[in-house]
Scaffold this motif. Sequence first.
Motif, short mmCIF file in Angstrom:
data_model
loop_
_atom_site.label_atom_id
_atom_site.label_comp_id
_atom_site.label_asym_id
_atom_site.label_seq_id
_atom_site.Cartn_x
_atom_site.Cartn_y
_atom_site.Cartn_z
N ILE B 29 0.85 -1.20 0.00
CA ILE B 29 0.00 0.00 0.00
C ILE B 29 0.88 1.25 0.00
O ILE B 29 0.66 2.19 -0.77
CB ILE B 29 -0.95 -0.01 1.22
N GLY B 30 1.92 1.21 0.87
CA GLY B 30 2.83 2.37 0.93
C GLY B 30 3.50 2.61 -0.41
O GLY B 30 3.56 3.74 -0.90
N GLU B 31 3.95 1.54 -0.99
CA GLU B 31 4.59 1.65 -2.30
C GLU B 31 3.61 2.14 -3.36
O GLU B 31 3.95 2.96 -4.22
CB GLU B 31 5.15 0.27 -2.69
N GLY B 32 2.38 1.64 -3.26
CA GLY B 32 1.35 2.05 -4.23
C GLY B 32 1.08 3.53 -4.13
O GLY B 32 0.99 4.22 -5.15
N VAL B 33 0.98 4.04 -2.89
CA VAL B 33 0.73 5.48 -2.71
C VAL B 33 1.91 6.28 -3.25
O VAL B 33 1.73 7.30 -3.94
CB VAL B 33 0.48 5.80 -1.22
N ASP B 34 3.11 5.83 -2.94
CA ASP B 34 4.31 6.52 -3.45
C ASP B 34 4.29 6.59 -4.97
O ASP B 34 4.57 7.63 -5.57
CB ASP B 34 5.57 5.78 -2.99
N ARG B 35 3.95 5.46 -5.56
CA ARG B 35 3.93 5.42 -7.02
C ARG B 35 2.84 6.33 -7.57
O ARG B 35 3.02 7.00 -8.60
CB ARG B 35 3.71 3.99 -7.51
N LEU B 36 1.71 6.33 -6.89
CA LEU B 36 0.61 7.21 -7.31
C LEU B 36 1.07 8.66 -7.32
O LEU B 36 0.85 9.40 -8.28
CB LEU B 36 -0.57 7.01 -6.36
N MET B 37 1.74 9.05 -6.24
CA MET B 37 2.23 10.42 -6.13
C MET B 37 3.27 10.71 -7.21
O MET B 37 3.28 11.79 -7.81
CB MET B 37 2.86 10.64 -4.74
N LYS B 38 4.11 9.74 -7.47
CA LYS B 38 5.15 9.94 -8.48
C LYS B 38 4.54 10.10 -9.87
O LYS B 38 4.90 11.00 -10.63
CB LYS B 38 6.11 8.74 -8.47
N VAL B 39 3.57 9.21 -10.15
CA VAL B 39 2.93 9.30 -11.47
C VAL B 39 2.20 10.62 -11.61
O VAL B 39 2.26 11.28 -12.66
CB VAL B 39 1.94 8.11 -11.65
N ALA B 149 -5.59 7.29 -15.00
CA ALA B 149 -5.93 6.23 -14.04
C ALA B 149 -5.38 4.88 -14.50
O ALA B 149 -4.85 4.11 -13.70
CB ALA B 149 -7.45 6.15 -13.90
N ALA B 150 -5.50 4.64 -15.80
CA ALA B 150 -5.00 3.36 -16.33
C ALA B 150 -3.50 3.26 -16.10
O ALA B 150 -2.97 2.22 -15.71
CB ALA B 150 -5.32 3.26 -17.82
N ARG B 151 -2.81 4.42 -16.30
CA ARG B 151 -1.35 4.43 -16.12
C ARG B 151 -1.00 4.19 -14.65
O ARG B 151 -0.11 3.42 -14.32
CB ARG B 151 -0.79 5.78 -16.58
N VAL B 152 -1.73 4.87 -13.78
CA VAL B 152 -1.49 4.71 -12.34
C VAL B 152 -1.74 3.27 -11.92
O VAL B 152 -0.95 2.65 -11.20
CB VAL B 152 -2.42 5.66 -11.54
N PHE B 153 -2.85 2.73 -12.39
CA PHE B 153 -3.23 1.37 -12.02
C PHE B 153 -2.15 0.37 -12.47
O PHE B 153 -1.70 -0.48 -11.71
CB PHE B 153 -4.57 1.03 -12.67
N GLU B 154 -1.72 0.56 -13.72
CA GLU B 154 -0.72 -0.35 -14.30
C GLU B 154 0.57 -0.29 -13.48
O GLU B 154 1.12 -1.33 -13.10
CB GLU B 154 -0.45 0.11 -15.73
N SER B 156 0.98 0.76 -10.43
CA SER B 156 0.77 0.29 -9.06
C SER B 156 0.82 -1.23 -9.01
O SER B 156 1.44 -1.82 -8.13
CB SER B 156 -0.57 0.78 -8.53
N VAL B 157 0.15 -1.85 -9.98
CA VAL B 157 0.16 -3.31 -10.03
C VAL B 157 1.58 -3.81 -10.24
O VAL B 157 2.04 -4.75 -9.57
CB VAL B 157 -0.78 -3.81 -11.15
N ASP B 158 2.30 -3.14 -11.15
CA ASP B 158 3.70 -3.52 -11.38
C ASP B 158 4.50 -3.43 -10.08
O ASP B 158 5.31 -4.29 -9.77
CB ASP B 158 4.34 -2.61 -12.43
N GLY B 159 4.24 -2.34 -9.35
CA GLY B 159 4.97 -2.13 -8.09
C GLY B 159 4.67 -3.22 -7.08
O GLY B 159 5.58 -3.75 -6.45
N ILE B 160 3.40 -3.57 -6.96
CA ILE B 160 3.02 -4.60 -5.98
C ILE B 160 3.61 -5.94 -6.39
O ILE B 160 4.17 -6.66 -5.56
CB ILE B 160 1.47 -4.67 -5.88
N VAL B 161 3.51 -6.25 -7.67
CA VAL B 161 4.09 -7.51 -8.14
C VAL B 161 5.60 -7.52 -7.90
O VAL B 161 6.17 -8.53 -7.48
CB VAL B 161 3.78 -7.71 -9.65
N GLY B 162 6.22 -6.36 -8.13
CA GLY B 162 7.66 -6.24 -7.89
C GLY B 162 8.00 -6.49 -6.43
O GLY B 162 8.94 -7.22 -6.12
#
Lengths: 169, 223
Positions: B29-39, B149-154, B156-162
Motif C-alpha cells: 500500500i505504501g509503495e502504491g501510494v508513493d507510485r501514485l504520487m510519483k505518477v 488512471a490506467a497508467r497509475v493502475f498499471e 501500481s500493479v507492477d509495483g506490488i508484483v515487484g
Amino acid sequence: MSKADLHVLNGRTAGFVTRLFAYVLDVAVVAGIVAIGGWIAVLVDNTIEQVGFDPRVDMATIYVGMIPLIITLYFVMFWSLTGRTIGKWFMGLRVVTADGRSPTIGRSIVRILGYVVSTVVFWGGFLWVLVDRNRRGWHDHFAKTWVVYDYSRGSDVDPFEAYATSDDG
Amino acid sequence: MSDTESSPQDAPPQVNLHQTIVRLVAGAIGEGVDRLMKVASDFDAADVEPEAVLIGPINADPRLMALLGWASEFPEFVRRVSDSTARMTYPFVRATGAALDTGRHLAQITGLSQIVDAAVGPFAAAWADERERLAAVGTAEYGRGRVLAARVFEQSVDGIVGILSESEELGELVREQTLGVTGAAVQEIRQTGAAADGLTEGIFRRLLGRDHEKLPPKPAPKS
C-alpha cells in the motif's frame, strides 16, 4: 490399503508396483527429452533447408536413429553415477550391486540390454519381479543388481547402512 | 565470515505467515501510494495544455485528477457507494424537496418569486454560461483522467508484483510451503506404492502357491 512404514523398508528390495511407477516416470522423462531433441532437430533441419546446404542432410532419419542412444545414455548415466534415475529418485528407489554401490557403466549397459530382453518377451522380465524370491527382474539377474528402497536424501548415503543396523523383523 | 556473522543471534528469523502478509500488504500500500504520487507528479510536470487542466477558476490538482480517475476505474464500487448514499439520504432529500416545493408555491402565491427572479436573474444567466463551459472542460478531462488512471493502475500493479517477487521472506515462505506440500505428497505416493508392492506380490504368490514374507528380502551380501 494400509500405509507402509518406509523406515522399516529402507534398504530392502523394492516391489513391482513402486518399480512400475518409477519406470513410467522415467519413460515420461525420456519421452520429454526425445520430444525436445526432435524440436531442435526440426529447427536444424529448417535452417539447413533455408541455407541450402548441399548435400542435403536428412535430420529426421539421423535423429530417429539417435533415439535408442539417448534412451541408453539416460539410463546408463543415471544408474552408474547415482544409482537412481529421476523416476527411481521420485519413488525412493536405488539400483545397487551386491556390495551396495551403484552399478558400473558396464553393468549398467548390461542392465539396459536386459531391459530390451525383458520387454520383447511381453514384459515378462519385468513381471518376473512379482514371483522372484528377491524381487529381481531378468535385467537384474543379467547385471547382478538389486533395486532397493532408499528413502535417504543424499546419493552418498549407503543404503545398506540403513538396514545393517535396523531390526530384521 | 566474522564471529559476529556466525553468532546464533544472526540466525534467520522464523517466518510467520500472518506477520509476513501484514508487512507485505502494508508495504504494498505504501509503495502504491508513493507510485501514485510519483505518477501524478510526472503527469503534472509533463507537457500538457494548461487550459485543459484548468476547470473554471479552479486549478485542478493532477493528484486529485489521478484519484478521481482511479476511482472511475471501479464503476461497480462507485455505483454501490452512490446507491447506498442515495438510500440513506432519500428521506432527507424528499423532505427537502417537499419544503422547497412548499416554499416555491408560497413565493408564487405571495409574489415574492417575481422579486427574487428580478434580483438573481442576471447572475443566474451569467452562471449558466460558466456552468456550460465547465461542463465541456470536465467532459474533456474525463477522458484524460481515465488514461491517467490506467497508467497509475498499471504502475501500481507492477509495483506490488515487484514487491512480492523481490520479497525474500515471501519467497522463503512459498518455498517452505511448497516443499512441505510436495514432500508430503511424495511421501504419500511412496507409502502407497510400497504397500501396493506387498499386496500385489502377496496375491501373485498365493496364486502360485508360494510363501510370502511380510517384509521384503534384502539384497544378498557380497561373499
